[in-house]
Design a protein around this motif. Structure first.
Motif, PDB file in Angstrom:
ATOM      1  N   LEU A 422      78.480  57.548  45.437  1.00 33.78           N
ATOM      2  CA  LEU A 422      77.933  58.860  45.322  1.00 33.78           C
ATOM      3  C   LEU A 422      77.064  59.526  46.399  1.00 33.78           C
ATOM      4  O   LEU A 422      77.311  60.360  46.823  1.00 33.78           O
ATOM      5  CB  LEU A 422      77.148  58.970  43.948  1.00 33.78           C
ATOM      6  N   LEU A 423      76.237  58.543  46.986  1.00 32.75           N
ATOM      7  CA  LEU A 423      75.399  58.848  48.293  1.00 32.75           C
ATOM      8  C   LEU A 423      76.464  59.381  49.318  1.00 32.75           C
ATOM      9  O   LEU A 423      76.204  60.266  49.979  1.00 32.75           O
ATOM     10  CB  LEU A 423      74.558  57.896  48.491  1.00 32.75           C
ATOM     11  N   GLN A 424      77.397  58.365  49.316  1.00 31.22           N
ATOM     12  CA  GLN A 424      78.426  58.656  50.473  1.00 31.22           C
ATOM     13  C   GLN A 424      79.297  60.211  50.379  1.00 31.22           C
ATOM     14  O   GLN A 424      79.476  61.041  51.194  1.00 31.22           O
ATOM     15  CB  GLN A 424      79.602  57.578  50.647  1.00 31.22           C
ATOM     16  N   THR A 451      70.681  54.206  53.936  1.00 29.46           N
ATOM     17  CA  THR A 451      70.570  52.917  53.074  1.00 29.46           C
ATOM     18  C   THR A 451      69.389  51.964  53.756  1.00 29.46           C
ATOM     19  O   THR A 451      68.669  51.657  53.061  1.00 29.46           O
ATOM     20  CB  THR A 451      71.888  52.269  52.972  1.00 29.46           C
ATOM     21  N   LYS A 452      69.561  52.198  55.132  1.00 28.96           N
ATOM     22  CA  LYS A 452      68.426  51.349  55.737  1.00 28.96           C
ATOM     23  C   LYS A 452      66.875  51.984  55.369  1.00 28.96           C
ATOM     24  O   LYS A 452      66.080  51.387  55.252  1.00 28.96           O
ATOM     25  CB  LYS A 452      68.710  51.424  57.253  1.00 28.96           C
ATOM     26  N   TYR A 453      66.960  53.200  55.593  1.00 31.16           N
ATOM     27  CA  TYR A 453      65.723  53.934  55.369  1.00 31.16           C
ATOM     28  C   TYR A 453      65.331  53.740  53.962  1.00 31.16           C
ATOM     29  O   TYR A 453      63.986  53.277  53.748  1.00 31.16           O
ATOM     30  CB  TYR A 453      66.068  55.476  55.548  1.00 31.16           C
ATOM     31  N   VAL A 474      67.683  42.307  47.924  1.00 32.70           N
ATOM     32  CA  VAL A 474      68.085  43.514  47.849  1.00 32.70           C
ATOM     33  C   VAL A 474      69.516  43.582  48.274  1.00 32.70           C
ATOM     34  O   VAL A 474      70.225  42.741  48.687  1.00 32.70           O
ATOM     35  CB  VAL A 474      67.470  44.435  48.716  1.00 32.70           C
ATOM     36  N   HIS A 475      70.378  44.399  47.230  1.00 32.94           N
ATOM     37  CA  HIS A 475      71.719  44.443  47.195  1.00 32.94           C
ATOM     38  C   HIS A 475      72.094  46.002  47.306  1.00 32.94           C
ATOM     39  O   HIS A 475      71.603  46.743  46.543  1.00 32.94           O
ATOM     40  CB  HIS A 475      72.651  43.638  46.415  1.00 32.94           C
TER      41      HIS A 475
END
Length: 507
Positions: A422-424, A451-453, A474-475
């Motif tokens: 959904l973020l994408q 995602t890194k942030y 984390v996954h």
């Protein structure tokens, strides 16, 4: 006694008559004959070696069985935490699909009513928007004032805002009025299904809890382990009915009611599809910022397949279906394959609304691991139960409270940054993270950077607030994707099992 000794000596074989009575009788009995030939000796030693090998194999098998039994005595306990609609129940269902396929198959048809309910609720939500927007078009002056008032107060329960001045006025036609009329029976269907499914079918729209983590050192008594209205309890009741022939009439009544509902829904299939595909309706939803397709339990794209009398849910349908979890739901099953085959697991699915979180604390002192789900797609959304609170900020505060809890200092905590799909989608639509998260600044507005942030932010919270130094597990997940989630759960299973065995002093 002295007089007896010569008599006894006379009765014994010559090889034993001169032996000491301090020797073990069993050893004497097993001693080889004095007249044993070399060939007999070789055969005897081979037999003894073979017997010893079989004995050692039996001992090893018994030792393994005892070790396996010790492992089974204490089940693996896993707690799923996170805010409402973060993906906890979908993760639980993925565990069942991946590791307890027999029970998953047994419960498949029980999900049919839930999925049909989700579909009907989707349609009624769109009809609610349509009715309100048609009223705006019919009375633009009064509706404009109402919309302006709504814009100034973001604490209301609705997540949708009317924008009558956005673009040219929407032109509704007679077909829209007829669609509303022909789909009106779905109101009764939704009410009937809400009655059948219980309070889990009702979404919470308000709360008087003002903190992200209303749990503390004092245990809460506001809940029961067996919540009376959750999907698990509802399914257990249905299973018990099926197992009692004396209640056959009640079960038949339930089946008849479900068939009546499916008949009505299938009769509305073409109109539901027409409503969802209508360009004016889609334009209206866009103006009202109602992204119903991003919400849990969305099935309008599957109307033609689901709205049929003989509908059977697929695995993906079940994973995507939505019912609110109330209290704490305990789910027990024996893994039927995987690294922990034969091991009992107990998963605890919790209600994620702020008013439900006080029920979490009693489970903190007896759990092997926690999966914390943080939906990172909701950086631009507010809590349904408190429209003043950003959902991402709520996840940050909740994560801080969980990892800083001293009772969990030795508990493995695994973070799922969920809803990456959904973020994408949001980023593809041009939604900019920095508009809602100022600290994101001028970073590239793409999935990898985002995602890194978010991952780094959760890592820093862990580093600064955990009472002990602990690893950061984390996954990145989209738990509605059953294939990728199965891979993730495989890694999680191994990690949790290793820690579980260490706790049991078996490693």
């Amino acid at each position: 006694m002295v007089a007896f000794l010569p008599f006894l000596s006379a009765k014994l074989p010559m090889s034993m008559a001169g032996s000491s009575f301090d020797e073990d009788p069993l050893t004497l009995a097993l001693a080889p004959p004095l007249d044993e030939t070399p060939e007999q000796r070789l055969a005897r030693e081979q037999d003894e070696e073979s017997s010893k090998r079989r004995s050692d194999e039996i001992d090893d098998q018994l030792r393994r069985e005892r070790e396996a039994e010790r492992k089974k005595k204490r089940p693996v306990k896993l707690l799923l935490l996170g805010q409402s609609e973060s993906g906890k129940t979908a993760t639980l269902k993925n565990f069942q699909l991946t590791y307890a396929s027999r029970e998953w198959t047994e419960e498949r048809l029980m999900w049919r009513s839930v999925i049909v309910f989700n579909l009907v609720r989707n349609v009624n939500d769109v009809l609610d928007d349509l009715a309100q927007q048609m009223a705006v078009t019919a009375h633009p002056r009064s509706s404009t004032e109402s919309a302006s008032s709504d814009d100034s107060d973001d604490s209301g329960a609705s997540n949708r805002v009317v924008h009558p001045r956005s673009g040219s006025p929407l032109k509704f036609k007679e077909k829209h009025r007829l669609l509303k009329q022909r789909l009106s029976p779905l109101r009764r269907i939704q009410a009937d299904l809400e009655h059948t499914l219980g309070n889990a079918a009702i979404e919470l729209k308000s709360t008087d809890i003002m903190t992200a983590a209303p749990f503390g050192e004092k245990k809460s008594h506001e809940f029961s382990i067996h919540a009376t209205n959750g999907w698990k309890s509802a399914f257990d009741k249905l299973k018990s009915l099926r197992g009692r022939p004396d209640l056959g009439s009640s079960l038949q009544e339930m089946r008849d009611a479900e068939n009546d509902i499916l008949d009505v829904v299938s009769g509305c299939r073409d109109d539901m599809a027409a409503l969802w595909m209508d360009t004016t309706v889609r334009e209206m939803l866009g103006r009202r910022k109602h992204r119903i397709e991003d919400s849990p339990g969305f099935f309008l794209d599957e109307v033609e397949r689901i709205a049929v009398p003989d509908y059977t849910p697929t695995d993906d349908d079940i994973i995507r279906s939505r019912l609110r979890t109330l209290g704490v739901q305990e789910y027990r099953f024996i893994f039927d394959h995987g690294r922990t085959v034969g091991q009992e697991w107990r998963l605890y699915d919790v209600g994620g609304t702020r008013s439900s979180r006080a029920a979490w604390y009693p489970y903190f002192d007896d759990v092997d691991a926690i999966i914390f789900l943080a939906p990172i797609s909701c950086f631009d959304e507010k809590l349904a139960e408190d429209r003043r609170v950003n959902r991402l900020e709520d996840s940050y505060m909740l994560w801080k409270s969980v990892i800083s809890c001293k009772l969990l200092s030795r508990t493995q905590i695994i973070l799922f940054l969920n809803k990456c799909d959904l973020l994408q989608n949001k980023l593809n639509r041009g939604v900019r993270i920095r508009d809602y998260v100022p600290s994101f600044s001028d970073r590239a507005n793409n999935l990898s950077t985002a995602t890194k942030y978010f991952q780094q932010h959760f890592r820093e919270i862990l580093k600064q607030n955990s009472p002990v130094q602990r690893p950061f597990y984390v996954h990145l997940t989209s738990v509605v994707d059953t294939r990728s989630t199965a891979v993730t759960l495989g890694a999680v299973e191994e990690s949790i099992l290793r820690d579980h065995l260490r706790r049991a002093d078996l490693m």
